[in-house]
Design an enzyme around this catalytic site. Structure first.
Site, PDB file in Angstrom:
ATOM      1  N   GLY A 172       0.844  -1.188   0.000  1.00 17.81           N
ATOM      2  CA  GLY A 172       0.000   0.000   0.000  1.00 17.81           C
ATOM      3  C   GLY A 172       0.878   1.236   0.000  1.00 17.81           C
ATOM      4  N   CYS A 199       5.204  -6.409   1.853  1.00 15.84           N
ATOM      5  CA  CYS A 199       5.624  -5.014   1.765  1.00 15.84           C
ATOM      6  C   CYS A 199       4.947  -4.165   2.851  1.00 15.84           C
ATOM      7  CB  CYS A 199       5.382  -4.477   0.354  1.00 15.84           C
ATOM      8  SG  CYS A 199       6.236  -2.932   0.085  1.00 15.84           S
ATOM      9  N   TYR A 200       4.024  -3.286   2.469  1.00 13.78           N
ATOM     10  CA  TYR A 200       3.328  -2.496   3.490  1.00 13.78           C
ATOM     11  C   TYR A 200       2.644  -3.404   4.512  1.00 13.78           C
ATOM     12  CZ  TYR A 200       0.092   0.793   5.645  1.00 13.78           C
ATOM     13  OH  TYR A 200      -0.603   1.539   6.547  1.00 13.78           O
ATOM     14  N   HIS A 249       8.015  -8.076  -3.075  1.00 16.37           N
ATOM     15  CA  HIS A 249       6.739  -8.430  -3.725  1.00 16.37           C
ATOM     16  C   HIS A 249       6.847  -9.783  -4.434  1.00 16.37           C
ATOM     17  CE1 HIS A 249       4.552  -4.649  -3.184  1.00 16.37           C
ATOM     18  NE2 HIS A 249       5.733  -4.073  -3.270  1.00 16.37           N
ATOM     19  N   GLU A 273       4.498 -11.376  -5.747  1.00 16.98           N
ATOM     20  CA  GLU A 273       3.472 -11.507  -6.779  1.00 16.98           C
ATOM     21  C   GLU A 273       3.923 -11.039  -8.157  1.00 16.98           C
ATOM     22  OE1 GLU A 273       3.576  -9.450  -4.292  1.00 16.98           O
ATOM     23  OE2 GLU A 273       2.627  -7.524  -4.669  1.00 16.98           O
ATOM     24  N   ASP A 330     -15.994 -12.662 -22.806  1.00 18.12           N
ATOM     25  CA  ASP A 330     -16.797 -12.814 -21.594  1.00 18.12           C
ATOM     26  C   ASP A 330     -18.242 -13.215 -21.904  1.00 18.12           C
ATOM     27  OD1 ASP A 330     -14.476 -11.973 -20.441  1.00 18.12           O
ATOM     28  OD2 ASP A 330     -15.148  -9.915 -20.097  1.00 18.12           O
ATOM     29  N   LYS A 345      -9.663 -12.682 -16.016  1.00 22.83           N
ATOM     30  CA  LYS A 345      -9.768 -12.896 -17.466  1.00 22.83           C
ATOM     31  C   LYS A 345      -9.116 -14.214 -17.910  1.00 22.83           C
ATOM     32  CE  LYS A 345     -11.022 -10.782 -21.298  1.00 22.83           C
ATOM     33  NZ  LYS A 345     -12.271 -10.024 -21.439  1.00 22.83           N
TER      34      LYS A 345
END
Ligand code: XMP
Length: 514
Positions: free
Chosen positions: A55, A82-83, A169, A171, A227, A370
Site C-alpha cells: 500500500g 511489503c506495506y 513483492h 506476486e 466474456d 480474465k
C-alpha cells in the site's frame, strides 16, 4: 463446493489483483477485500489464510491504512507483503522507520531455506523491492528469515502463530521464485489442497445455474467477445434452449465478425440455445450520419444498442433472468471488492437491465479473472480463436474511425484491419501483443500511384503491450512486418495511400483513438 478460501486484504497497493491471481494459479480460490472490511465478516468466511498487500502509506503516519491486532490472533495463518509486512510488525510491537537507503527494483535476497515459506527456494534469490520505509525492529516472537545488503529485515516469521511477513513483492514476475513462495504459503502453511480448478468450476456452475433457473427463461446479450461468449455457453450447457442470445450487429464489427459469431452460436453452430441476430447496420449508420464528436458517437452507439436490444426483448416477452458477463476485475474496480477503486468508464451493457423486464441478473463469471474465463472457455470447447480474442470496444469501429462514420469508411478500416491481423498472426506475434488494430484517420494526403496523383486516407496502425490496459507501451513490431502490412494495405485497400504507425504510450495517448 467446499471452497478453500484465502483472503487478500487490500491496502491500496498497485499489485493487489496480481496477488489474488497468483494465489489462484496455485489452484486456491481467493477473494480481495478492503482493509476496512469488518473483522467479523472475514472470520465468518472461514478463510484458510490471509494475505495483507502492499500500500502507499507509511504505517506509522496518522490516518494510515491499518488493521486490528486481533487479525493476528485468530489462529489463521497470515502473510504480510511489503506495506502489509511493515504493518504486521508495527501493530504487533515492532518498529518501522524511514529507510536510510530506499530499495527499488531487482535485489538479491538471502533467505533461510529452513523456513516453510522458503521451502525449495534458492538461498540467494532475486526479488522485487519497492519501499521507502523498513522494519528496523521485529515484533516480539518473530525471527528474521531473509535480508539484503541494505535491508536487515527482508522477511520474518513466527512459526508458532503462523505469521509471516516479507518486505518484497512475491506476486510480480521480477521476483523469480515468488510463485513458489506464495505456493509455500497457501498450499504448505495454510494447508490448502488446491481444489480450485476450472473443470470443477464448470461443473459446479452448471449445477448452480440449473438450480437457480429451474424452468425459467434466460436472456443474454451476446457480443461475440470472450466474456459474453463464455457466459452464454455456460448457460447453454446448463439450461439449453431456455436461453435466448441476442446478437446485435451494429455494422461496426471487425471484418466477417458478425458471420463468425453466427457460425458458432447460430442454428448451424455447436450450442443448444436460441440465437437471434439483429442486422441493425443501417440504423446505426443513419444515427451516426454527420456526427464527428467522439463522445457523442459513443453515446449514440450505446443508446441505439439499448434501443435495438429493447425491441428484441419485447418480442420475447418477459424473461426470468438476464445474463451479464461481469468478471472479477469489474467487481474489484467498481469498488465492491478491494481498495483500489478505479471506476470503469466503459460499460457496454450498462443500460440493459432497465430496458428488459426480468426478475434477476445472473453473472456466472463474477468471481473469475480474465485468464480464468479463457480457461473456462477452453474447458467448454469454445474455439480457440474466440477464446483468445483480443479486447474489442463496445462502440467498435465507431471509435476507430476519426470523424464521421460512413459505410464506406467502415469497409476501409475493416479491410485494413483484417490485413494487419493476418500479418501479425503470420509473424507469430498474435499472442504476445495485447491489443492491435487499424484505425482510419480523418486525414487525406497527396500520394502517387503509378503515374497518377492520389489524394486519399491515411490508416494508422496501433499495437500495445499492457498488463491492465490502464497504462500501455507501444509494441515494438519488427520493421519488416510493418512494411509488409503497409504494402498490402496500400495495394489491396481502396482509398488508402499512406500508413502510419502510432508509437505513443498510454498515457498520454489512450489505446483507442476516440
Ligand atoms: P483506452 O482507449 O481507454 O482503452 O485506452 C482501454 C481499453 O478499453 C477498451 N475500450 C473499451 N471497451 N467499451 C469497451 O468495452 C468501450 O467503450 C471502450 N473504449 C475503450 C480498449 O479497447 C482498450 O482495451
Amino acid at each position: 463446493m467446499n471452497k478453500e478460501l484465502v483472503i487478500v486484504i487490500d491496502f491500496g497497493g498497485q499489485y493487489n489483483q496480481l496477488v489474488a491471481r497468483r494465489v489462484r494459479e496455485c489452484n486456491v480460490y481467493c477473494e480481495i477485500y478492503s482493509y476496512k472490511t469488518d473483522l467479523d465478516k472475514i472470520k465468518a468466511m472461514n478463510p484458510r489464510g490471509i494475505i495483507l498487500t502492499g500500500g502507499p502509506d507509511s504505517c506509522y503516519a496518522e490516518g494510515a491504512a491499518t488493521c486490528s491486532a486481533e487479525l493476528f490472533s485468530m489462529g489463521i495463518p497470515v502473510l504480510g507483503l511489503c506495506y502489509g509486512a511493515q504493518m504486521m510488525m508495527f501493530v504487533l510491537g515492532g518498529k518501522v522507520e524511514k529507510a536510510p537507503v530506499r530499495e527499488y527494483g531487482k535485489t538479491e535476497v538471502m533467505v533461510d531455506t529452513g523456513s516453510p515459506l522458503f521451502y525449495n527456494v534458492s538461498p540467494a534469490t532475486i526479488c522485487w523491492m519497492s519501499h521507502n520505509d523498513y522494519i528496523s525492529e521485529t515484533a516480539p516472537g518473530f525471527e528474521i528469515i531473509a535480508h539484503t545488503a541494505d535491508c536487515p529485515v527482508a522477511a520474518v516469521q513466527d512459526q508458532e502463530r503462523e505469521l509471516y511477513a516479507i518486505q518484497f513483492h512475491p506476486e510480480v514476475l521480477h521476483t523469480s521464485e515468488g510463485s513458489r513462495m506464495l505456493h509455500n504459503f497457501v498450499r504448505g502453511i495454510c494447508g490448502c489442497s488446491g481444489n480450485w480448478r476450472m473443470d470443477s468450476f464448470v461443473k459446479e456452475s452448471v449445477d448452480a445455474i440449473r438450480r437457480k433457473v429451474g424452468n425459467g427463461k434466460v436472456l443474454c446479450a451476446l457480443s461475440g467477445g470472450v466474456d459474453s461468449s463464455v457466459a452464454a455457453v455456460l448457460l447453454s450447457r446448463a439450461v439449453g434452449s431456455q436461453l435466448t442470445c441476442v446478437f446485435v450487429d451494429h455494422g461496426l464489427l471487425r471484418k466477417n465478425e458478425g458471420d463468425e459469431v453466427e457460425a458458432v452460436f447460430g442454428p448451424d453452430g455447436n450450442y443448444d440455445l436460441n440465437f437471434i441476430r439483429v442486422n441493425a447496420q443501417k440504423r446505426f449508420y443513419e444515427k451516426l450520419q454527420g456526427v464527428e464528436e467522439p463522445e457523442r458517437k459513443r453515446k449514440i452507439i450505446g443508446e441505439e444498442f439499448i434501443r435495438v436490444f429493447e425491441e428484441e426483448a419485447k418480442k420475447i416477452g418477459s424473461v426470468d433472468f438476464l445474463v451479464q458477463g461481469t468478471i472479477y476485475p469489474d467487481v474489484v474496480e467498481s469498488g465492491l471488492g478491494g481498495e483500489s477503486a478505479v471506476i470503469k468508464s466503459h460499460h457496454n451493457v450498462g443500460g440493459l437491465p432497465e430496458c428488459v423486464d426480468f426478475k434477476e441478473i445472473i453473472e456466472p463469471l463474477r468471481s473469475l479473472f480474465k485468464d480464468e474465463v479463457r480457461k473456462v472457455g477452453l474447458e467448454l470447447g469454445i474455439p480457440e480463436y474466440l477464446v483468445y480474442r483480443q479486447p474489442f470496444p463496445g462502440p467498435g469501429l465507431g471509435i476507430r474511425i476519426i470523424g464521421e462514420v460512413t459505410a464506406e469508411k467502415v469497409k476501409i478500416v475493416q479491410d485494413a484491419d483484417a490485413i494487419y491481423r493476418e500479418e501479425i498472426a503470420n509473424a507469430g506475434l498474435d499472442r504476445s501483443i495485447n491489443q492491435y488494430f487499424a484505425a482510419l484517420t480523418n486525414m487525406r494526403s497527396v500520394g502517387v500511384m503509378g503515374d497518377e496523383r492520389t489524394y486519399d486516407y491515411a490508416i494508422a496502425l496501433r499495437a500495445v503491450s499492457t498488463v491492465d490496459f490502464m497504462t500501455a507501451e507501444s509494441a515494438q513490431i519488427p520493421y519488416e512486418v510493418l512494411q509488409k502490412v503497409t504494402s498490402r494495405i496500400i495495394n489491396e485497400v481502396g482509398h488508402v495511400n499512406r500508413v502510419l504507425y502510432d508509437v505513443t504510450s498510454k498515457p498520454p495517448g489512450t489505446i483507442e483513438f476516440e
